[in-house]
Design an enzyme around this catalytic site. Structure first.
Site, PDB file in Angstrom:
ATOM      1  N   HIS A 116      -3.505  -1.902  12.884  1.00  0.00           N
ATOM      2  CA  HIS A 116      -2.473  -1.676  12.036  1.00  0.00           C
ATOM      3  C   HIS A 116      -1.754  -3.189  11.597  1.00  0.00           C
ATOM      4  O   HIS A 116      -0.873  -3.250  11.084  1.00  0.00           O
ATOM      5  CB  HIS A 116      -1.226  -0.774  12.377  1.00  0.00           C
ATOM      6  CG  HIS A 116      -0.525  -0.310  11.584  1.00  0.00           C
ATOM      7  ND1 HIS A 116       0.171   0.925  11.720  1.00  0.00           N
ATOM      8  CD2 HIS A 116      -0.392  -0.359  10.200  1.00  0.00           C
ATOM      9  CE1 HIS A 116       0.794   1.423  10.688  1.00  0.00           C
ATOM     10  NE2 HIS A 116       0.309   0.671   9.708  1.00  0.00           N
ATOM     11  N   ASP A 168       3.577   6.939  11.778  1.00  0.00           N
ATOM     12  CA  ASP A 168       3.126   6.493  12.930  1.00  0.00           C
ATOM     13  C   ASP A 168       3.607   6.995  14.088  1.00  0.00           C
ATOM     14  O   ASP A 168       4.866   7.356  13.912  1.00  0.00           O
ATOM     15  CB  ASP A 168       3.450   4.888  12.932  1.00  0.00           C
ATOM     16  CG  ASP A 168       2.579   4.212  13.823  1.00  0.00           C
ATOM     17  OD1 ASP A 168       2.134   4.228  14.708  1.00  0.00           O
ATOM     18  OD2 ASP A 168       1.962   2.965  13.359  1.00  0.00           O
ATOM     19  N   HIS A 214       4.394   5.135  16.520  1.00  0.00           N
ATOM     20  CA  HIS A 214       4.925   3.914  16.926  1.00  0.00           C
ATOM     21  C   HIS A 214       5.905   3.203  16.073  1.00  0.00           C
ATOM     22  O   HIS A 214       5.210   3.410  14.551  1.00  0.00           O
ATOM     23  CB  HIS A 214       3.957   3.094  17.548  1.00  0.00           C
ATOM     24  CG  HIS A 214       2.867   3.621  18.396  1.00  0.00           C
ATOM     25  ND1 HIS A 214       1.728   4.353  17.963  1.00  0.00           N
ATOM     26  CD2 HIS A 214       3.046   3.561  19.872  1.00  0.00           C
ATOM     27  CE1 HIS A 214       1.106   4.724  19.265  1.00  0.00           C
ATOM     28  NE2 HIS A 214       1.715   4.457  20.201  1.00  0.00           N
ATOM     29  N   ASP A 250       5.878  -0.202  15.641  1.00  0.00           N
ATOM     30  CA  ASP A 250       5.185  -1.516  15.270  1.00  0.00           C
ATOM     31  C   ASP A 250       6.245  -2.533  14.779  1.00  0.00           C
ATOM     32  O   ASP A 250       5.868  -3.427  13.718  1.00  0.00           O
ATOM     33  CB  ASP A 250       4.144  -1.164  14.098  1.00  0.00           C
ATOM     34  CG  ASP A 250       2.931  -0.126  14.607  1.00  0.00           C
ATOM     35  OD1 ASP A 250       3.061   0.183  15.766  1.00  0.00           O
ATOM     36  OD2 ASP A 250       2.203   0.077  13.758  1.00  0.00           O
ATOM     37  N   HIS A 290      -0.922  -5.684  16.526  1.00  0.00           N
ATOM     38  CA  HIS A 290      -0.684  -4.382  15.935  1.00  0.00           C
ATOM     39  C   HIS A 290       0.500  -3.539  16.008  1.00  0.00           C
ATOM     40  O   HIS A 290       0.866  -2.558  15.438  1.00  0.00           O
ATOM     41  CB  HIS A 290      -2.057  -3.381  16.130  1.00  0.00           C
ATOM     42  CG  HIS A 290      -1.972  -2.668  17.174  1.00  0.00           C
ATOM     43  ND1 HIS A 290      -2.890  -1.408  17.657  1.00  0.00           N
ATOM     44  CD2 HIS A 290      -1.577  -2.968  18.657  1.00  0.00           C
ATOM     45  CE1 HIS A 290      -2.758  -1.163  18.747  1.00  0.00           C
ATOM     46  NE2 HIS A 290      -1.933  -1.915  19.398  1.00  0.00           N
ATOM     47  N   ASP A 328      -0.770   5.649   9.933  1.00  0.00           N
ATOM     48  CA  ASP A 328      -1.576   5.391  11.235  1.00  0.00           C
ATOM     49  C   ASP A 328      -1.941   6.482  11.616  1.00  0.00           C
ATOM     50  O   ASP A 328      -1.114   7.398  11.694  1.00  0.00           O
ATOM     51  CB  ASP A 328      -0.565   4.511  12.171  1.00  0.00           C
ATOM     52  CG  ASP A 328      -1.287   4.259  13.451  1.00  0.00           C
ATOM     53  OD1 ASP A 328      -2.374   4.899  14.015  1.00  0.00           O
ATOM     54  OD2 ASP A 328      -0.948   3.210  14.070  1.00  0.00           O
ATOM     55  N   ASP A 366      -2.507   7.549  14.260  1.00  0.00           N
ATOM     56  CA  ASP A 366      -2.157   8.096  15.602  1.00  0.00           C
ATOM     57  C   ASP A 366      -0.844   9.003  15.349  1.00  0.00           C
ATOM     58  O   ASP A 366      -0.028   9.333  16.304  1.00  0.00           O
ATOM     59  CB  ASP A 366      -2.093   7.167  16.461  1.00  0.00           C
ATOM     60  CG  ASP A 366      -0.809   6.187  16.381  1.00  0.00           C
ATOM     61  OD1 ASP A 366      -0.174   6.344  15.635  1.00  0.00           O
ATOM     62  OD2 ASP A 366      -1.084   5.085  16.927  1.00  0.00           O
ATOM     63  N   GLU A 377      -6.395   2.512  12.152  1.00  0.00           N
ATOM     64  CA  GLU A 377      -6.617   2.883  13.427  1.00  0.00           C
ATOM     65  C   GLU A 377      -7.432   4.171  13.904  1.00  0.00           C
ATOM     66  O   GLU A 377      -7.232   4.596  15.052  1.00  0.00           O
ATOM     67  CB  GLU A 377      -5.014   3.111  14.298  1.00  0.00           C
ATOM     68  CG  GLU A 377      -4.249   2.038  14.248  1.00  0.00           C
ATOM     69  CD  GLU A 377      -4.501   0.811  15.284  1.00  0.00           C
ATOM     70  OE1 GLU A 377      -5.424   1.065  16.232  1.00  0.00           O
ATOM     71  OE2 GLU A 377      -3.703  -0.281  15.083  1.00  0.00           O
TER      72      GLU A 377
HETATM   73 MN    MN Z   1       0.484   1.633  14.005  1.00  0.00          MN
END
Ligand code: MN
Length: 356
Positions: free
Chosen positions: A122, A145, A147, A149, A162, A253, A255, A298
């Site tokens: 990312h 996402d 997260h 980031d 990332h 992302d 994830d 990712e």
């Molecule tokens: Mn990310």
């Protein structure tokens, strides 16, 4: 070669009954970005190949998109890329890769394409968003996402870039940002009101401080539980496009999805998006007509026990991208203006008689 289905979808009937080819819904530039230095685990540079192998080009063509495949970018290794501040890893390599990607995305958007970047980790969003803003200085960014980031190089605990790209992009954070080697080309290009997060569930304390104190709109998984994905998307789009209709950059992302759906990724977190929530997000973004660039990042096909898990994750990535460019769950009709009718009423009469 174009499949029969995709050819059929390019055909439409005019009012006078003449079948003619019509302009495809989207022209899409596809950029592979096999970059992995924004994090430590090996394999995320195989993401573009995995997503291509899962049929991305065919799916987009099947939707009537004209796809221009820019191939995979080549990222040169920066020698002696020492850690910054004893912690931040590969700053020069990340800075250079993002610069290369920024040029590619900027060029693709300038040529009139919607740009799809498949990663890669990312940290690449530094490049894709910077490049995109060269063509459209006012962007709306939707960051899907687990997260945020948004660590700075001074708050990161892992040192992985990332986990930090958003901090480099936001104007409001620049007095908190050190000058990293390899990043002198980068100019902050977003305001904190230009970005909305969806799917957060693993946010570091400093990141939470930034989200709260810089008034950044976000919808965590708890917010999705509370409001439902429909309201989350309504509020997201109100926030971003309520004032002006800026082009949308989606940075997705993989994830963000629950690890049961997307196991092949470097930092999975329990309790993620369902398949239906993910598709709804992409459908709503498509329906705005404002989508201008997508990052899908990712996907790491090496981090799973079985090939099936890697394939499932890559297929999910393809589903997100295809939905962004018009695939629907309710179906669509381009070729039909009418249903076929029995050719001769007499024939059906005579069949009737035979039966009697
Ligand atoms: Mn990310």
């Amino acid at each position: 070669a174009m499949s029969l289905l995709s050819f059929a979808r390019l055909l439409t009937k005019q009012a006078d009954g003449v079948v003619q080819r019509h302009k495809p819904a989207h022209s899409v530039a596809l950029v592979g970005a096999p970059f992995s230095r924004g994090q430590k685990r090996r394999g995320v540079d195989h993401g573009p190949a995995a997503i291509r192998n899962a049929g991305l080009l065919e799916r987009l063509s099947g939707l009537g998109c004209q796809v221009y495949d820019f191939g995979d970018l080549i990222f040169t290794q920066v020698p002696n890329d020492e850690v910054y501040n004893k912690l931040v890893k590969y700053p020069r390599s990340v800075g250079l890769a993002s610069q290369v990607l920024a040029d590619a995305v900027s060029g693709a958007v300038a040529a009139g394409h919607s740009c799809v970047t498949v990663g890669g980790d990312h940290s690449l969003a530094l490049g894709s968003i910077s490049g995109h803003t060269r063509q459209y200085p006012h962007l709306s960014v939707i960051w899907v996402d687990a997260h945020a980031d948004i660590n700075t190089p001074l708050t990161t605990q892992s040192g992985n870039l990332h986990g930090q790209p958003v901090s480099f992009l936001l104007r409001e954070l620049q007095d908190k940002m050190p000058q990293l080697p390899g990043f002198s080309w980068l100019k902050p290009c977003l305001s904190s009101s230009d970005i909305v997060y969806i799917g957060l569930r693993d946010v570091d304390p400093a990141e939470h401080y930034i989200l709260k104190n810089y008034d950044i709109q976000y919808f965590s998984m708890r917010d999705i539980d509370r409001l439902g994905i429909q309201k989350v998307m309504e509020r997201t789009l109100d926030h971003l496009t309520g004032r002006r209709q800026s082009p949308i950059h989606l940075s997705f992302d993989i994830d963000a999805f629950d690890p049961s759906l997307a196991p092949a990724t470097g930092t999975p977190v329990l309790g993620g998006l369902t398949y239906r929530e993910g598709m709804y997000i992409a459908e709503e973004i498509h329906n705005t007509g404002l989508l201008s660039a997508v990052d899908l990042v990712e996907v790491n096909p090496l981090l799973v026990a079985t090939q099936e898990q890697a394939n499932a994750t890559a297929s999910l990535a393809v589903d997100v991208i295809a939905t962004c460019f018009g695939q629907t769950r309710e179906g669509a009709h381009v070729v039909y203006d009418d249903l076929p009718t029995p050719s001769s009423p007499d024939e059906s009469d005579s069949e009737e008689q035979v039966r009697i």
